[in-house]
Design an enzyme around this catalytic site. Structure first.
Site, PDB file in Angstrom:
ATOM      1  CG  ASP A 174      -7.210  -8.615   9.010  1.00 16.50           C
ATOM      2  OD1 ASP A 174      -6.231  -8.203   8.354  1.00 16.50           O
ATOM      3  OD2 ASP A 174      -7.510  -8.152  10.127  1.00 16.50           O
ATOM      4  CG  ASP A 197      -1.926   0.942   1.408  1.00 15.03           C
ATOM      5  OD1 ASP A 197      -2.197   1.662   0.446  1.00 15.03           O
ATOM      6  OD2 ASP A 197      -2.492   1.086   2.501  1.00 15.03           O
TER       7      ASP A 197
HETATM    8  P1  5GP Z   1       1.879  -0.511   3.702  1.00 16.46           P
HETATM    9  O1  5GP Z   1       2.938  -0.543   4.761  1.00 16.46           O
HETATM   10  O2  5GP Z   1       2.387  -0.865   2.337  1.00 16.46           O
HETATM   11  O3  5GP Z   1       1.106   0.770   3.699  1.00 16.46           O
HETATM   12  O4  5GP Z   1       0.775  -1.534   4.113  1.00 16.46           O
HETATM   13  C1  5GP Z   1       0.979  -2.847   4.167  1.00 16.46           C
HETATM   14  C2  5GP Z   1       0.003  -3.500   5.114  1.00 16.46           C
HETATM   15  O5  5GP Z   1      -1.207  -2.733   5.339  1.00 16.46           O
HETATM   16  C3  5GP Z   1      -0.452  -4.777   4.477  1.00 16.46           C
HETATM   17  O6  5GP Z   1       0.463  -5.821   4.736  1.00 16.46           O
HETATM   18  C4  5GP Z   1      -1.785  -4.968   5.121  1.00 16.46           C
HETATM   19  O7  5GP Z   1      -1.607  -5.578   6.366  1.00 16.46           O
HETATM   20  C5  5GP Z   1      -2.325  -3.576   5.331  1.00 16.46           C
HETATM   21  N1  5GP Z   1      -3.212  -3.187   4.231  1.00 16.46           N
HETATM   22  C6  5GP Z   1      -3.000  -2.221   3.305  1.00 16.46           C
HETATM   23  N2  5GP Z   1      -4.034  -2.139   2.462  1.00 16.46           N
HETATM   24  C7  5GP Z   1      -4.913  -3.081   2.846  1.00 16.46           C
HETATM   25  C8  5GP Z   1      -6.200  -3.490   2.332  1.00 16.46           C
HETATM   26  O8  5GP Z   1      -6.743  -2.992   1.343  1.00 16.46           O
HETATM   27  N3  5GP Z   1      -6.788  -4.505   3.004  1.00 16.46           N
HETATM   28  C9  5GP Z   1      -6.246  -5.098   4.112  1.00 16.46           C
HETATM   29  N4  5GP Z   1      -6.939  -6.071   4.683  1.00 16.46           N
HETATM   30  N5  5GP Z   1      -5.048  -4.725   4.609  1.00 16.46           N
HETATM   31  C10 5GP Z   1      -4.391  -3.741   3.974  1.00 16.46           C
END
Ligand code: 5GP
Length: 187
Positions: free
Chosen positions: A165, A108
């Site tokens: 989740d 994300d």
């Molecule tokens: P980042 O550090 O890249 O922003 O986010 C990574 C983590 O955020 C992912 O491993 C996940 O746990 C959570 N995450 C980000 N977007 C989503 C989403 O659309 N759905 C879910 N369930 N988790 C998300």
């Protein structure tokens, strides 16, 4: 015959069906098998979100490999990533001199993956790459994140299923879907 949870009453839209997941993961597996032929491949993934992807991707890879897992907490089980990453479980294996492929469920902002890359790189792997099933490119704030394998680019929506989740529920849905607004808004 449709599975019991398909369609699910809390799901507004199926974004990626189980058939689409299956086809794409086979393609990724074939590509990875070719790229790592003759190499000591260690597939690493992060509990719990990536478990279904790890299970299917590893079976789609046809060369010998080892598996290992880490556990982190990157957000408080809700919708927002706080940017705080805590290592709850480290790898069992040593990775020095090995070819490490990090299998991620979703990238994300990129903060989590960038943190993981940093700690893994410090251990001196021979190579370190990322394979993510889902990529929310529009949300990226870490702009130099090298992603070598990507399943699907998805829009800026919160998705559940296939390991992902919402408050620890919906991981076992066999597809990637979007929750109904009223489910997301309920406290
Ligand atoms: P980042 O550090 O890249 O922003 O986010 C990574 C983590 O955020 C992912 O491993 C996940 O746990 C959570 N995450 C980000 N977007 C989503 C989403 O659309 N759905 C879910 N369930 N988790 C998300």
């Amino acid at each position: 015959m449709a599975a019991a949870h398909e369609p699910h009453p809390h799901i507004k839209e199926v974004l990626i069906s189980r058939e689409q997941l299956d086809v794409r993961i086979r393609e990724l597996g074939a590509q990875i098998s070719e790229d790592y032929r003759g190499k000591d491949l260690l597939l690493v993934s992060v509990l719990k979100g990536a478990i279904y992807f790890m299970a299917d991707l590893s079976r789609a890879i046809t060369i010998p490999l080892s598996l290992d897992f880490m556990a982190i907490s990157s957000y408080a089980g809700g919708k927002q990533n706080t940017g705080v990453v805590r290592l709850l479980k480290d790898l069992d294996e040593h990775i020095t001199g090995r070819h490490v492929l990090l299998a991620e469920d979703i990238i994300d902002t990129g903060l989590t993956a960038s943190y993981l890359l940093r700690i893994l790189r410090a251990r001196g792997p021979e190579s370190l790459r990322i394979c993510t099933l889902l990529d929310k490119t529009v949300r990226r704030i870490v702009d130099d994140l090298p992603i070598d394998y990507r399943g699907f680019i998805i829009p800026d929506v919160f998705v559940v299923g296939y390991g992902l989740d919402f408050r620890q529920i919906y991981r076992n849905l066999p597809f990637i879907g979007v929750l109904k607004d009223e489910v997301m808004e309920a406290t």
